[in-house]
Design a protein around this motif. Structure first.
Motif, PDB file in Angstrom:
ATOM      1  N   ALA A 179     -16.991   0.758  19.176  1.00 55.25           N
ATOM      2  CA  ALA A 179     -18.184   0.451  19.638  1.00 55.25           C
ATOM      3  C   ALA A 179     -17.837  -0.738  20.785  1.00 55.25           C
ATOM      4  CB  ALA A 179     -19.308  -0.107  18.397  1.00 55.25           C
ATOM      5  N   GLY A 180     -16.990  -1.692  20.365  1.00 51.15           N
ATOM      6  CA  GLY A 180     -16.595  -2.832  21.489  1.00 51.15           C
ATOM      7  C   GLY A 180     -16.263  -2.176  22.629  1.00 51.15           C
ATOM      8  N   LEU A 181     -15.914  -0.853  23.020  1.00 53.74           N
ATOM      9  CA  LEU A 181     -15.379  -0.530  24.230  1.00 53.74           C
ATOM     10  C   LEU A 181     -16.807  -0.725  25.222  1.00 53.74           C
ATOM     11  CD1 LEU A 181     -13.323   2.608  23.612  1.00 53.74           C
ATOM     12  CD2 LEU A 181     -12.275   0.216  24.368  1.00 53.74           C
ATOM     13  N   PRO A 182     -16.406  -0.872  26.576  1.00 48.14           N
ATOM     14  CA  PRO A 182     -17.673  -0.837  27.571  1.00 48.14           C
ATOM     15  C   PRO A 182     -17.728   0.662  27.991  1.00 48.14           C
ATOM     16  CG  PRO A 182     -15.501  -1.452  28.543  1.00 48.14           C
ATOM     17  CD  PRO A 182     -15.349  -1.487  27.214  1.00 48.14           C
ATOM     18  N   ASN A 183     -17.192   1.345  27.548  1.00 52.60           N
ATOM     19  CA  ASN A 183     -17.723   2.827  28.022  1.00 52.60           C
ATOM     20  C   ASN A 183     -18.912   3.371  27.568  1.00 52.60           C
ATOM     21  OD1 ASN A 183     -14.716   2.241  28.162  1.00 52.60           O
ATOM     22  ND2 ASN A 183     -14.881   3.867  29.613  1.00 52.60           N
ATOM     23  N   LEU A 184     -19.690   4.105  28.058  1.00 55.55           N
ATOM     24  CA  LEU A 184     -21.102   4.516  27.250  1.00 55.55           C
ATOM     25  C   LEU A 184     -20.499   5.847  26.305  1.00 55.55           C
ATOM     26  CD1 LEU A 184     -23.880   4.926  26.848  1.00 55.55           C
ATOM     27  CD2 LEU A 184     -23.882   6.583  28.861  1.00 55.55           C
ATOM     28  N   TRP A 185     -19.473   6.816  26.580  1.00 53.29           N
ATOM     29  CA  TRP A 185     -19.173   7.654  25.810  1.00 53.29           C
ATOM     30  C   TRP A 185     -17.951   7.531  25.247  1.00 53.29           C
ATOM     31  CZ3 TRP A 185     -23.563  10.285  26.035  1.00 53.29           C
ATOM     32  CH2 TRP A 185     -24.195  10.060  27.134  1.00 53.29           C
ATOM     33  N   LEU A 186     -18.060   7.737  23.815  1.00 56.93           N
ATOM     34  CA  LEU A 186     -16.804   7.522  23.112  1.00 56.93           C
ATOM     35  C   LEU A 186     -16.315   8.632  22.461  1.00 56.93           C
ATOM     36  CD1 LEU A 186     -18.093   4.542  20.772  1.00 56.93           C
ATOM     37  CD2 LEU A 186     -16.612   4.382  22.716  1.00 56.93           C
ATOM     38  N   GLY A 187     -15.003   9.119  22.538  1.00 62.26           N
ATOM     39  CA  GLY A 187     -14.319  10.370  22.204  1.00 62.26           C
ATOM     40  C   GLY A 187     -13.815  10.353  20.723  1.00 62.26           C
ATOM     41  N   SER A 188     -13.360  11.328  20.034  1.00 59.62           N
ATOM     42  CA  SER A 188     -12.948  11.380  18.916  1.00 59.62           C
ATOM     43  C   SER A 188     -11.423  11.152  18.836  1.00 59.62           C
ATOM     44  CB  SER A 188     -13.460  12.983  18.528  1.00 59.62           C
ATOM     45  OG  SER A 188     -12.717  13.813  19.339  1.00 59.62           O
ATOM     46  N   ARG A 189     -10.670  10.922  19.665  1.00 62.25           N
ATOM     47  CA  ARG A 189      -9.236  10.470  19.584  1.00 62.25           C
ATOM     48  C   ARG A 189      -8.934   9.109  19.756  1.00 62.25           C
ATOM     49  NH1 ARG A 189      -7.597  15.772  23.275  1.00 62.25           N
ATOM     50  NH2 ARG A 189      -8.712  17.299  22.073  1.00 62.25           N
ATOM     51  N   GLY A 190      -9.845   8.070  19.479  1.00 61.55           N
ATOM     52  CA  GLY A 190      -9.628   6.754  19.525  1.00 61.55           C
ATOM     53  C   GLY A 190      -9.588   5.975  20.856  1.00 61.55           C
ATOM     54  N   LYS A 191     -10.485   6.852  21.669  1.00 63.01           N
ATOM     55  CA  LYS A 191     -10.500   6.219  23.072  1.00 63.01           C
ATOM     56  C   LYS A 191     -11.693   6.590  23.768  1.00 63.01           C
ATOM     57  CE  LYS A 191      -7.527   9.642  25.347  1.00 63.01           C
ATOM     58  NZ  LYS A 191      -6.478  10.019  26.227  1.00 63.01           N
ATOM     59  N   ALA A 192     -12.037   6.196  24.944  1.00 60.60           N
ATOM     60  CA  ALA A 192     -13.260   6.647  25.548  1.00 60.60           C
ATOM     61  C   ALA A 192     -13.125   8.144  26.068  1.00 60.60           C
ATOM     62  CB  ALA A 192     -13.576   5.734  26.827  1.00 60.60           C
ATOM     63  N   LEU A 193     -14.150   8.826  26.097  1.00 56.36           N
ATOM     64  CA  LEU A 193     -14.296  10.248  26.474  1.00 56.36           C
ATOM     65  C   LEU A 193     -13.899  10.465  27.985  1.00 56.36           C
ATOM     66  CD1 LEU A 193     -15.254  12.857  25.187  1.00 56.36           C
ATOM     67  CD2 LEU A 193     -17.616  12.718  26.480  1.00 56.36           C
ATOM     68  N   THR A 194     -12.849  11.170  28.406  1.00 52.51           N
ATOM     69  CA  THR A 194     -12.309  11.397  29.624  1.00 52.51           C
ATOM     70  C   THR A 194     -13.186  12.659  30.157  1.00 52.51           C
ATOM     71  OG1 THR A 194     -10.472  12.949  28.928  1.00 52.51           O
ATOM     72  CG2 THR A 194     -10.236  10.632  28.822  1.00 52.51           C
ATOM     73  N   ARG A 195     -12.570  13.001  31.561  1.00 51.83           N
ATOM     74  CA  ARG A 195     -13.261  14.124  32.244  1.00 51.83           C
ATOM     75  C   ARG A 195     -12.784  15.265  31.458  1.00 51.83           C
ATOM     76  NH1 ARG A 195     -13.635  14.436  37.718  1.00 51.83           N
ATOM     77  NH2 ARG A 195     -12.369  16.233  37.839  1.00 51.83           N
ATOM     78  N   ARG A 200     -27.828   4.109  18.893  1.00 49.09           N
ATOM     79  CA  ARG A 200     -27.868   3.724  17.535  1.00 49.09           C
ATOM     80  C   ARG A 200     -26.691   3.972  16.628  1.00 49.09           C
ATOM     81  NH1 ARG A 200     -32.174   5.976  15.449  1.00 49.09           N
ATOM     82  NH2 ARG A 200     -33.198   7.003  17.143  1.00 49.09           N
ATOM     83  N   VAL A 201     -26.083   5.613  16.879  1.00 51.77           N
ATOM     84  CA  VAL A 201     -25.080   5.836  16.071  1.00 51.77           C
ATOM     85  C   VAL A 201     -23.803   5.469  16.500  1.00 51.77           C
ATOM     86  CG1 VAL A 201     -24.568   8.009  17.220  1.00 51.77           C
ATOM     87  CG2 VAL A 201     -24.200   7.844  14.564  1.00 51.77           C
ATOM     88  N   ARG A 202     -23.661   5.134  17.907  1.00 54.30           N
ATOM     89  CA  ARG A 202     -22.508   4.439  18.731  1.00 54.30           C
ATOM     90  C   ARG A 202     -22.340   3.132  17.997  1.00 54.30           C
ATOM     91  NH1 ARG A 202     -20.735   1.373  22.205  1.00 54.30           N
ATOM     92  NH2 ARG A 202     -18.986   1.811  23.823  1.00 54.30           N
ATOM     93  N   ALA A 203     -23.280   2.351  18.022  1.00 58.49           N
ATOM     94  CA  ALA A 203     -23.362   1.037  17.507  1.00 58.49           C
ATOM     95  C   ALA A 203     -22.370   0.658  16.284  1.00 58.49           C
ATOM     96  CB  ALA A 203     -24.728   0.239  17.258  1.00 58.49           C
ATOM     97  N   ARG A 204     -22.516   2.032  15.327  1.00 64.58           N
ATOM     98  CA  ARG A 204     -21.820   1.915  13.977  1.00 64.58           C
ATOM     99  C   ARG A 204     -20.238   2.549  14.165  1.00 64.58           C
ATOM    100  NH1 ARG A 204     -27.010   3.852  12.811  1.00 64.58           N
ATOM    101  NH2 ARG A 204     -26.303   5.913  12.518  1.00 64.58           N
ATOM    102  N   HIS A 205     -19.878   3.050  15.244  1.00 65.36           N
ATOM    103  CA  HIS A 205     -18.636   3.498  15.579  1.00 65.36           C
ATOM    104  C   HIS A 205     -17.315   2.441  15.851  1.00 65.36           C
ATOM    105  CE1 HIS A 205     -15.535   5.982  17.578  1.00 65.36           C
ATOM    106  NE2 HIS A 205     -16.198   7.241  17.345  1.00 65.36           N
TER     107      HIS A 205
END
Length: 328
Positions: free
Chosen positions: A233-249, A225-230
């Motif tokens: 949010a348009g990225l297909p990855n489930l986890w979003l990072g804090s540096r403008g991209k998806a969360l990495t390993r 729910r909070v991701r939808a407002r990020h």
């Protein structure tokens, strides 16, 4: 009358016992250079859909071996390498790095030379002998206690985006001990909240539905729910990072280390959750076959590998619950 030897007769000398000569090594023609075989092996590994990290580990060992042979003037072709060359390399690596690295090289080179034999690039037995495998000292596996797991979750309490995301990640790791690649590889369409499961890709490319509990589902729902407002949010990855991209390993590793420090727990890593989840499931009464399925292992031996350190503890708890004497 004395016996005399005729002049034209040469007396026979007693035969000398023959010495056992060491059998000569068979002459083997020079084979294909190892660098060329490495290129072909990499193609074969990719064709077999081996995991990226597996191929990286194999090639790292092969290149280190080739460099060692070249540096020391040893044969560097598929036919010329012998056990003594492999043995010298393993000893050198153990002294230069560690016994763990040397053992990894032994395993990887063994796979490589078996491939050469299968491909008829080597006509003799593998030079990587089982007897030469470095003995790795067994270390006690680090498990997380219920108190530590609760402290980690408490460190993530809050209404913010990162708090909800980190709580959801932790809940999944606690629930099924998902591998790091499985966590970071999750996409939005891999989430089935109604079915309480997540679709992950295992080593080798097989897909697997990993079950999650009601609290993990709730944590995921709050995060989505909070991701939808990020903004991402348009990225297909489930986890979003804090540096403008998806969360990495590395992002997940940093996440766990940060939350561990906040909870007062040192060196919290993603792999700790795998053994902890398996142990907790067994301690709660799960059958080993079910644990194997939940964690996506292909062999029951992996269940023992990850949980054997606490087997005696589980046995004591089971006996306390089922004591034959206490029934009387």
């Amino acid at each position: 009358m004395s016996k005399t030897t005729p002049e034209n007769v040469i007396p026979l000398r007693p035969a000398r016992p023959r010495r056992n000569r060491r059998p000569a090594r068979p002459t083997v023609p020079a084979g294909t250079p190892l660098p060329a075989l490495l290129d072909s092996w990499i193609l074969a590994l990719r064709a077999a859909n081996k995991a990226k990290n597996t191929i990286l580990s194999y090639t790292r060992s092969a290149r280190a071996f080739i460099a060692y042979l070249t540096e020391h003037g040893m044969p560097d072709d598929g036919e010329g390498v012998e056990a003594e060359h492999v043995r010298a390399f393993l000893v050198s690596e153990q002294e230069r790095t560690s016994v763990h690295t040397s053992a990894a090289h032994h395993r990887n080179l063994s796979v490589w030379f078996r491939w050469m034999i299968d491909e008829e690039e080597r006509s003799t037995l593998s030079p990587v002998l089982r007897a030469d495998a470095p003995k790795v000292p067994k270390k006690v596996r680090r498990y997380l206690s219920d108190e530590e797991l609760s402290a980690l979750l408490a460190a993530c309490k809050g209404p913010g985006f990162l708090d909800r995301r980190d709580t959801a990640v932790l809940r999944i790791l606690i629930d099924n001990g998902m591998r790091l690649d499985g966590v970071t590889g999750l996409m939005l369409d891999d989430v089935d909240l109604r079915g309480r499961r997540l679709r992950i890709t295992l080593k080798g490319g097989d897909q697997h539905w990993a079950p999650i509990g009601a609290k993990a589902v709730q944590a995921l729902d709050r995060y989505l729910r909070v991701r939808a407002r990020h903004t991402l949010a348009g990225l297909p990855n489930l986890w979003l990072g804090s540096r403008g991209k998806a969360l990495t390993r590395w992002g997940v590793t940093e996440l766990l280390e940060k939350r561990g420090n906040q909870a007062g727990i040192e060196k919290v890593g993603p792999h700790m959750f795998r053994g902890t989840a398996a142990h907790d499931l067994l301690a709660a009464g799960a059958h080993p076959n079910d644990v194997q399925s939940i964690l996506g292992w292909k062999s029951a031996a992996m269940v023992r590998h990850y949980t054997e350190d606490l087997a005696h503890e589980r046995a004591r708890e089971t006996h306390a619950r089922l004591s034959p004497s206490d029934r009387l």
